[in-house]
Design a protein around this motif. Structure first.
Motif, PDB file in Angstrom:
ATOM      1  N   PRO A 111       0.808  -1.230   0.000  1.00 19.38           N
ATOM      2  CA  PRO A 111       0.000   0.000   0.000  1.00 19.38           C
ATOM      3  C   PRO A 111       0.834   1.270   0.000  1.00 19.38           C
ATOM      4  CG  PRO A 111      -0.928  -1.597   1.530  1.00 19.38           C
ATOM      5  CD  PRO A 111       0.385  -2.149   1.074  1.00 19.38           C
ATOM      6  N   GLN A 112       1.908   1.306   0.776  1.00 15.99           N
ATOM      7  CA  GLN A 112       2.743   2.513   0.811  1.00 15.99           C
ATOM      8  C   GLN A 112       3.427   2.753  -0.525  1.00 15.99           C
ATOM      9  OE1 GLN A 112       5.396   1.968   4.182  1.00 15.99           O
ATOM     10  NE2 GLN A 112       3.957   2.999   5.565  1.00 15.99           N
ATOM     11  N   ARG A 113       3.894   1.689  -1.139  1.00 20.43           N
ATOM     12  CA  ARG A 113       4.547   1.808  -2.436  1.00 20.43           C
ATOM     13  C   ARG A 113       3.559   2.300  -3.490  1.00 20.43           C
ATOM     14  NH1 ARG A 113       9.468   1.838  -5.381  1.00 20.43           N
ATOM     15  NH2 ARG A 113       9.026   1.069  -7.464  1.00 20.43           N
ATOM     16  N   LEU A 114       2.382   1.705  -3.549  1.00 22.53           N
ATOM     17  CA  LEU A 114       1.398   2.125  -4.543  1.00 22.53           C
ATOM     18  C   LEU A 114       0.982   3.574  -4.312  1.00 22.53           C
ATOM     19  CD1 LEU A 114      -0.372   1.525  -6.949  1.00 22.53           C
ATOM     20  CD2 LEU A 114      -2.074   0.525  -5.399  1.00 22.53           C
ATOM     21  N   SER A 168       3.439  10.107  -7.426  1.00 21.28           N
ATOM     22  CA  SER A 168       4.440  10.468  -8.433  1.00 21.28           C
ATOM     23  C   SER A 168       3.778  10.795  -9.765  1.00 21.28           C
ATOM     24  CB  SER A 168       5.442   9.331  -8.618  1.00 21.28           C
ATOM     25  OG  SER A 168       6.187   9.107  -7.436  1.00 21.28           O
ATOM     26  N   LEU A 169       2.771  10.021 -10.143  1.00 20.70           N
ATOM     27  CA  LEU A 169       2.059  10.291 -11.385  1.00 20.70           C
ATOM     28  C   LEU A 169       1.325  11.635 -11.293  1.00 20.70           C
ATOM     29  CD1 LEU A 169       0.526   6.790 -12.255  1.00 20.70           C
ATOM     30  CD2 LEU A 169       2.595   7.847 -13.195  1.00 20.70           C
ATOM     31  N   LEU A 219      11.682   5.576  -7.121  1.00 13.87           N
ATOM     32  CA  LEU A 219      10.763   6.725  -7.132  1.00 13.87           C
ATOM     33  C   LEU A 219      11.433   7.975  -6.578  1.00 13.87           C
ATOM     34  CD1 LEU A 219       7.504   4.944  -5.864  1.00 13.87           C
ATOM     35  CD2 LEU A 219       8.376   5.127  -8.201  1.00 13.87           C
ATOM     36  N   VAL A 220      12.674   8.177  -6.980  1.00 15.32           N
ATOM     37  CA  VAL A 220      13.439   9.324  -6.490  1.00 15.32           C
ATOM     38  C   VAL A 220      12.833  10.629  -6.981  1.00 15.32           C
ATOM     39  CG1 VAL A 220      15.685  10.478  -6.536  1.00 15.32           C
ATOM     40  CG2 VAL A 220      15.560   7.986  -6.310  1.00 15.32           C
ATOM     41  N   ASP A 221      12.620  10.755  -8.289  1.00 17.69           N
ATOM     42  CA  ASP A 221      12.009  11.953  -8.859  1.00 17.69           C
ATOM     43  C   ASP A 221      11.424  11.602 -10.218  1.00 17.69           C
ATOM     44  OD1 ASP A 221      11.188  14.458  -9.598  1.00 17.69           O
ATOM     45  OD2 ASP A 221      13.047  15.467  -9.006  1.00 17.69           O
TER      46      ASP A 221
END
Length: 357
Positions: free
Chosen positions: A210-213, A219-220, A314-316
């Motif tokens: 869940p945290q990753r998603l 990010s999107l 997912l840095v940037d």
């Protein structure tokens, strides 16, 4: 001669299309659909849009855990192979359908050819990596799409049963792109004049935590132009369970699209953001910058040539997606668009050169 193709997932249907065309009228070609992708948007529509003959056998396995799904496919495919007795069992890519068909065939001493052999991510946490490695080592014939893949096969002692044919998805992508390049996308919520990114997210490593998603969706939403997210049923179901809205910020959520519309959407986009293996390569073929939300890729040529950037941490993502377009290139690491003809020639034992020069 009889060739039996086993497919079950969207990327495999795309690969099947040019192979079925190349084999037509030259042998008996039996198509078995395992039902791994059972949603019509991920299955039936591809057969219709790519003019693939209807499957001769549909096992209707459906979704399940890896073990249960692969086991059910193994049992179903074994019955088909006993009835059909093909000269070649042709398996595609790296799905559970690929591995199940391979194991069923080798247990019956039936010859297996693996299309898209030799790809490696070297990430053993990916189910696909296990599927492709096990399949290559069990197969009688490894049909490699690239020189990098051939190198991996040589390193693993498989050179004697490997041949370079090129990438059959390139055959389809280039043909479809030529047909749709002058037509604007028709998907709701897309404005080519304003500019947009095309996104797909479906891998377990990006969806199950869940945290990753949540970070992926954030990010999107942070990108500098609207994002069209083609939401795989797995992603939709997972987000609903987590209570996470996918349509955040300027993210527009749409259903998976038919292949011609997918290519049209990619062609007219500012860039692609994905964790898909196939879409990374398709973006390169279309010369559209790609940002891949993974730490590794099987298609290393896309990164080496500057058209793909990996941001698995997912840095940037926003900065990666908005980067300047790389220098133009006429490199063709995935072949000339005639890979399926080489595949057919190898399987049918036709004389002459079958490897890509």
């Amino acid at each position: 001669m009889k060739v039996l193709s086993v497919v079950g997932a969207r990327p495999q249907f795309v690969k099947l299309a040019p192979v079925a065309e190349a084999l037509a009228g030259r042998c008996e070609h039996v198509i078995v659909h395992t039902g791994q992708h059972y949603d019509a948007r991920l299955s039936d529509v591809f057969f219709a849009d790519l003019k693939i003959p209807a499957p001769d056998v549909h096992l209707g396995i459906g979704s399940a855990s890896h073990g249960h799904q692969t086991g059910a496919m193994l049992a179903g495919i074994e019955d088909v192979l006993l009835a059909q007795r093909p000269d070649w069992v042709l398996v595609y890519g790296d799905t559970n359908s690929t591995l199940a068909a391979t194991v069923a065939a080798v247990k019956l001493h039936q010859k297996v050819a693996h299309l898209e052999a030799g790809l490696r991510s070297f990430n053993r946490r990916m189910p696909e990596e296990h599927n492709r490695v096990l399949t290559d080592h069990a197969a009688d014939l490894c049909l490699a799409p690239t020189e990098v893949a051939m190198g991996h096969l040589r390193d693993e002692g498989l050179a004697a049963r490997s041949t370079m044919v090129g990438d059959v998805m390139t055959d389809v992508c280039l043909r479809v792109a030529q047909a749709v390049q002058d037509e604007p996308p028709t998907t709701a919520g897309v404005d080519p004049e304003q500019g947009y990114y095309l996104a797909t997210i479906h891998r377990a490593e990006n969806t199950d935590d869940p945290q990753r998603l949540h970070r992926v969706v954030e990010s999107l939403a942070a990108l500098d132009h609207p994002v069209l997210l083609l939401a795989h049923p797995r992603l939709v179901a997972t987000a609903e369970r987590q209570g996470l809205p996918l349509a955040q910020g300027s993210v527009v959520v749409a259903e998976p699209q038919p292949y011609p519309e997918l290519i049209r959407l990619a062609l007219h986009s500012r860039g692609v953001v994905t964790d898909s293996g196939g879409l990374q390569k398709e973006a390169f073929l279309l010369r559209v910058p790609c940002t891949t939300l993974r730490t590794e890729t099987e298609w290393t040529e896309t990164v080496d040539l500057g058209w793909n950037v990996l941001d698995g941490d997912l840095v940037d993502v926003a900065a990666a997606a908005a980067r300047p377009e790389p220098p133009a290139t006429d490199a063709a690491p995935y072949g000339d668009g005639h890979a399926a003809q080489r595949v057919a020639a190898v399987l049918l034992g036709e004389t002459g050169s079958t490897s890509e020069s």
